[in-house]
Design a protein around this motif. Structure first.
Motif, PDB file in Angstrom:
ATOM      1  N   GLN A 112      19.538  42.713  77.379  1.00 38.97           N
ATOM      2  CA  GLN A 112      18.863  41.452  77.381  1.00 38.97           C
ATOM      3  C   GLN A 112      19.574  40.036  77.188  1.00 38.97           C
ATOM      4  O   GLN A 112      19.085  39.149  76.623  1.00 38.97           O
ATOM      5  CB  GLN A 112      17.574  41.591  76.275  1.00 38.97           C
ATOM      6  N   GLY A 113      21.011  40.508  77.220  1.00 43.83           N
ATOM      7  CA  GLY A 113      22.045  39.328  77.021  1.00 43.83           C
ATOM      8  C   GLY A 113      22.117  39.142  75.460  1.00 43.83           C
ATOM      9  O   GLY A 113      21.690  40.116  74.652  1.00 43.83           O
ATOM     10  N   PRO A 114      23.024  38.351  75.064  1.00 41.07           N
ATOM     11  CA  PRO A 114      23.179  38.045  73.644  1.00 41.07           C
ATOM     12  C   PRO A 114      22.029  38.091  73.001  1.00 41.07           C
ATOM     13  O   PRO A 114      21.195  37.311  73.233  1.00 41.07           O
ATOM     14  CB  PRO A 114      23.963  36.582  73.837  1.00 41.07           C
ATOM     15  N   CYS A 115      22.198  38.607  71.661  1.00 40.98           N
ATOM     16  CA  CYS A 115      21.067  38.520  70.558  1.00 40.98           C
ATOM     17  C   CYS A 115      21.651  38.331  69.314  1.00 40.98           C
ATOM     18  O   CYS A 115      22.538  38.561  69.004  1.00 40.98           O
ATOM     19  CB  CYS A 115      20.784  40.002  70.550  1.00 40.98           C
ATOM     20  N   VAL A 116      20.627  37.988  68.349  1.00 37.44           N
ATOM     21  CA  VAL A 116      20.808  37.668  67.014  1.00 37.44           C
ATOM     22  C   VAL A 116      19.827  38.761  66.353  1.00 37.44           C
ATOM     23  O   VAL A 116      18.559  38.825  66.673  1.00 37.44           O
ATOM     24  CB  VAL A 116      20.352  36.311  66.441  1.00 37.44           C
TER      25      VAL A 116
ATOM     26  N   PHE B 214      20.166  39.141  56.009  1.00 35.61           N
ATOM     27  CA  PHE B 214      21.650  38.950  56.840  1.00 35.61           C
ATOM     28  C   PHE B 214      21.398  39.646  58.322  1.00 35.61           C
ATOM     29  O   PHE B 214      20.394  40.319  58.508  1.00 35.61           O
ATOM     30  CB  PHE B 214      22.789  39.842  55.883  1.00 35.61           C
ATOM     31  N   GLY B 215      22.613  39.580  58.857  1.00 33.44           N
ATOM     32  CA  GLY B 215      22.524  40.165  60.276  1.00 33.44           C
ATOM     33  C   GLY B 215      23.717  39.777  61.124  1.00 33.44           C
ATOM     34  O   GLY B 215      24.838  39.479  60.418  1.00 33.44           O
ATOM     35  N   GLY B 216      23.827  39.864  62.676  1.00 32.08           N
ATOM     36  CA  GLY B 216      24.915  39.585  63.266  1.00 32.08           C
ATOM     37  C   GLY B 216      24.253  39.135  64.669  1.00 32.08           C
ATOM     38  O   GLY B 216      23.308  39.164  65.014  1.00 32.08           O
ATOM     39  N   PHE B 217      25.341  38.475  65.158  1.00 30.85           N
ATOM     40  CA  PHE B 217      25.462  37.981  66.477  1.00 30.85           C
ATOM     41  C   PHE B 217      26.212  38.889  67.544  1.00 30.85           C
ATOM     42  O   PHE B 217      27.202  39.014  67.577  1.00 30.85           O
ATOM     43  CB  PHE B 217      25.681  36.701  66.532  1.00 30.85           C
TER      44      PHE B 217
ATOM     45  N   LYS C 259      11.905  45.055  57.115  1.00 33.19           N
ATOM     46  CA  LYS C 259      11.747  44.056  58.123  1.00 33.19           C
ATOM     47  C   LYS C 259      13.093  44.058  58.913  1.00 33.19           C
ATOM     48  O   LYS C 259      14.339  43.574  58.487  1.00 33.19           O
ATOM     49  CB  LYS C 259      11.567  42.988  57.489  1.00 33.19           C
ATOM     50  N   MET C 260      12.893  44.035  60.238  1.00 34.32           N
ATOM     51  CA  MET C 260      14.154  43.875  61.114  1.00 34.32           C
ATOM     52  C   MET C 260      13.663  43.161  62.295  1.00 34.32           C
ATOM     53  O   MET C 260      12.593  43.374  62.929  1.00 34.32           O
ATOM     54  CB  MET C 260      14.778  45.049  61.481  1.00 34.32           C
ATOM     55  N   GLU C 261      14.499  41.976  62.711  1.00 32.93           N
ATOM     56  CA  GLU C 261      14.003  41.397  64.090  1.00 32.93           C
ATOM     57  C   GLU C 261      15.236  41.459  64.893  1.00 32.93           C
ATOM     58  O   GLU C 261      16.627  41.589  64.254  1.00 32.93           O
ATOM     59  CB  GLU C 261      13.786  40.075  63.703  1.00 32.93           C
ATOM     60  N   VAL C 262      15.248  41.337  66.206  1.00 29.99           N
ATOM     61  CA  VAL C 262      16.225  41.021  67.150  1.00 29.99           C
ATOM     62  C   VAL C 262      15.785  39.770  68.099  1.00 29.99           C
ATOM     63  O   VAL C 262      14.567  39.905  68.693  1.00 29.99           O
ATOM     64  CB  VAL C 262      16.682  42.169  67.822  1.00 29.99           C
ATOM     65  N   TRP C 263      16.500  38.722  68.322  1.00 31.08           N
ATOM     66  CA  TRP C 263      16.359  37.631  69.057  1.00 31.08           C
ATOM     67  C   TRP C 263      17.197  37.543  70.166  1.00 31.08           C
ATOM     68  O   TRP C 263      18.265  37.627  69.883  1.00 31.08           O
ATOM     69  CB  TRP C 263      16.124  36.441  68.318  1.00 31.08           C
ATOM     70  N   ALA C 264      16.834  37.445  71.579  1.00 32.28           N
ATOM     71  CA  ALA C 264      17.614  37.160  72.588  1.00 32.28           C
ATOM     72  C   ALA C 264      17.751  35.525  72.426  1.00 32.28           C
ATOM     73  O   ALA C 264      16.774  34.822  72.264  1.00 32.28           O
ATOM     74  CB  ALA C 264      16.835  37.553  73.898  1.00 32.28           C
ATOM     75  N   VAL C 265      18.997  35.232  72.495  1.00 29.72           N
ATOM     76  CA  VAL C 265      19.220  33.731  72.418  1.00 29.72           C
ATOM     77  C   VAL C 265      19.807  33.160  74.015  1.00 29.72           C
ATOM     78  O   VAL C 265      20.436  33.875  74.596  1.00 29.72           O
ATOM     79  CB  VAL C 265      20.398  33.469  71.461  1.00 29.72           C
ATOM     80  N   GLY C 266      19.478  31.891  74.264  1.00 33.38           N
ATOM     81  CA  GLY C 266      19.604  31.322  75.540  1.00 33.38           C
ATOM     82  C   GLY C 266      18.795  31.812  76.549  1.00 33.38           C
ATOM     83  O   GLY C 266      17.847  32.504  76.288  1.00 33.38           O
TER      84      GLY C 266
END
Length: 454
Positions: free
Chosen positions: A287-291, A302-305, A403-410
């Motif tokens: 899915q490409g780069p994610c946060v 907290f999290g990571g890119f 709670k956990m979330e993953v977002w595709a960015v761009g």
């Protein structure tokens, strides 16, 4: 300080394009018309400024703007602040705040903080930073420009505005190069050079000033909010409230590659898609780069890119654009050290190596780890993560989360080619031999096309 603090600049209006200068003149005209008869027709009062801006900015920021403008010395001979703001003072102030260099912006900050124009106490800059960050959240909410995000108060103290302000303020360095860490430094003097250096290095400070002016005065001149506040996208029909508010998003987004800053699309949420590692693995690869981010059961966020698409495999992946970050109880970004290349890891179904998602560190000692037993994880750093130089991100070394979330960015990546029709055995002759010796057959033979020779 002599004339170093002077904003005298006869041709300052030349920094504006003709259409920008016309707009500044228009705004001044509207302000001067609102002023009482006791005020010069070529100036405006605090009351007029409050009336013009209305509720778009908090009262304390309106007062700061007014004080900063009336302290502009356009002649270089003023004995103190004027009783109202003249056209020349307004033009110089707007020019410095919108078009100025780091020195000009820092001089306006000094005037918004103090009447003396000389060194100010660090605690005064701290309070200004809190007002500035709070004003950005306020004006974006008032102008309905949150781009799908929310501005909610985070549960428990301190609120996110104060946390972000503390992070920005912590980047200020005294003349000796030391950072303002701890309350013992709040009585230190900050001279114009210190503030200029801060404005130059911490780009969110001048960006926030620009947002406050553009959206507070509702200027029509260009202000691209797209890379400051990314468009939030959630699949149609899904109601979802992120653990991030708009200020947290702005902070994380400011550290992403610029081409990734305009759009965040939700790929996975434990609230929407279930507490399932299988669901996570089914939704985030290719899915490409994610946060990715999570909130542990003690309230730490907290999290990571991940700079590259996730792939399920038993090897580390990614590159040195990856980073870890924390949002609560403090904001910080932790970038790569160059010590190793253990940037990203995602694996499942293995017997001898860890199954889960990790970033930084090493097997069984990750900077951030989400276990295949979903809801469990660890953040191990004694004293810091070798890959990212990050401290322990969670409240407890071994933590639980809901709670956990993953977002595709761009922009979404182009559709990847269909999965190869090869069997894993095609690339592993030793495994083929073992299979034949044990008396088993390859059941896929005859059902697949003969793989191309590479």
């Amino acid at each position: 300080m002599g004339n170093n603090g002077s904003c005298s600049e006869p041709n300052v209006g030349s920094q504006f394009l003709p259409e920008e200068r016309a707009e500044v003149d228009r705004v001044f005209g509207a302000l001067s018309e609102k002023s009482s008869s006791s005020t010069s027709p070529r100036s405006f009062s605090l009351k007029a400024l409050k009336s013009h801006i209305g509720e778009a900015l908090p009262p304390e920021m309106v007062i700061r703007l007014y004080d900063g403008m009336r302290r502009v010395d356009v002649t270089g001979q003023a004995k103190g602040p004027s009783g109202s703001v003249s056209r020349e003072q307004f033009t110089v102030a707007m020019s410095h705040l919108l078009k100025g260099n780091s020195k000009e912006k820092s001089l306006m900050i000094l005037k918004m903080v103090s009447a003396t124009g000389g060194p100010v106490k660090a605690r005064e800059i701290q309070k200004f930073t809190e007002d500035l960050v709070g004003s950005v959240a306020h004006v974006l909410t008032h102008r309905q420009e949150l781009r799908g995000w929310t501005q909610k108060k985070a549960p428990g103290p301190p609120p996110r505005a104060r946390v972000l302000a503390a992070q920005l303020f912590s980047e200020m360095k005294l003349a000796d190069g030391k950072k303002l860490l701890g309350p013992q430094h709040l009585d230190c003097d900050c001279d114009p050079a210190v503030i200029e250096d801060w404005v130059y290095r911490v780009h969110l400070v001048p960006t926030f000033l620009s947002v406050v002016i553009h959206r507070g005065f509702l200027l029509q001149s260009s202000l691209d909010l797209a890379t400051l506040v990314p468009q939030r996208e959630v699949d149609r029909g899904q109601e979802f409230e992120s653990v991030l508010d708009v200020l947290s998003v702005i902070y994380v987004n400011s550290h992403l590659p610029r081409e990734r800053q305009h759009r965040w699309h939700l790929l996975f949420s434990s609230k929407l898609h279930g507490h399932s590692f299988a669901q996570l693995c089914g939704r985030i690869p290719r899915q490409g780069p994610c946060v990715l981010l999570l909130e542990d059961c003690d309230g730490h966020v907290f999290g990571g890119f991940a700079s590259c698409s996730w792939a399920i495999k038993p090897q580390f992946q990614g590159d040195d654009r990856c980073f870890l970050f924390s949002i609560s109880p403090r904001m910080a970004v932790h970038t790569c050290t160059g010590y190793n290349d253990h940037y990203m890891y995602l694996n499942q179904g293995q017997q001898t190596i860890p199954n889960g998602l990790g970033m930084g560190g090493q097997h069984n000692y990750f900077g951030l780890w989400i276990d295949v037993d979903f809801g469990k994880g660890h953040s191990k750093a004694k004293p810091t993560c070798t890959t990212y130089n990050s401290p322990q991100l969670s409240a407890q070394e071994d933590f639980r989360f809901e709670k956990m979330e993953v977002w595709a960015v761009g922009d979404a990546p182009e559709t990847e080619p269909a999965a190869s029709k090869k069997s894993v055995l095609d690339s592993n002759p030793e495994a083929q031999v073992v299979l034949l010796i044990s008396g088993h057959t390859r059941h896929s033979d005859g059902l697949r096309q003969v793989p191309d020779q590479e």
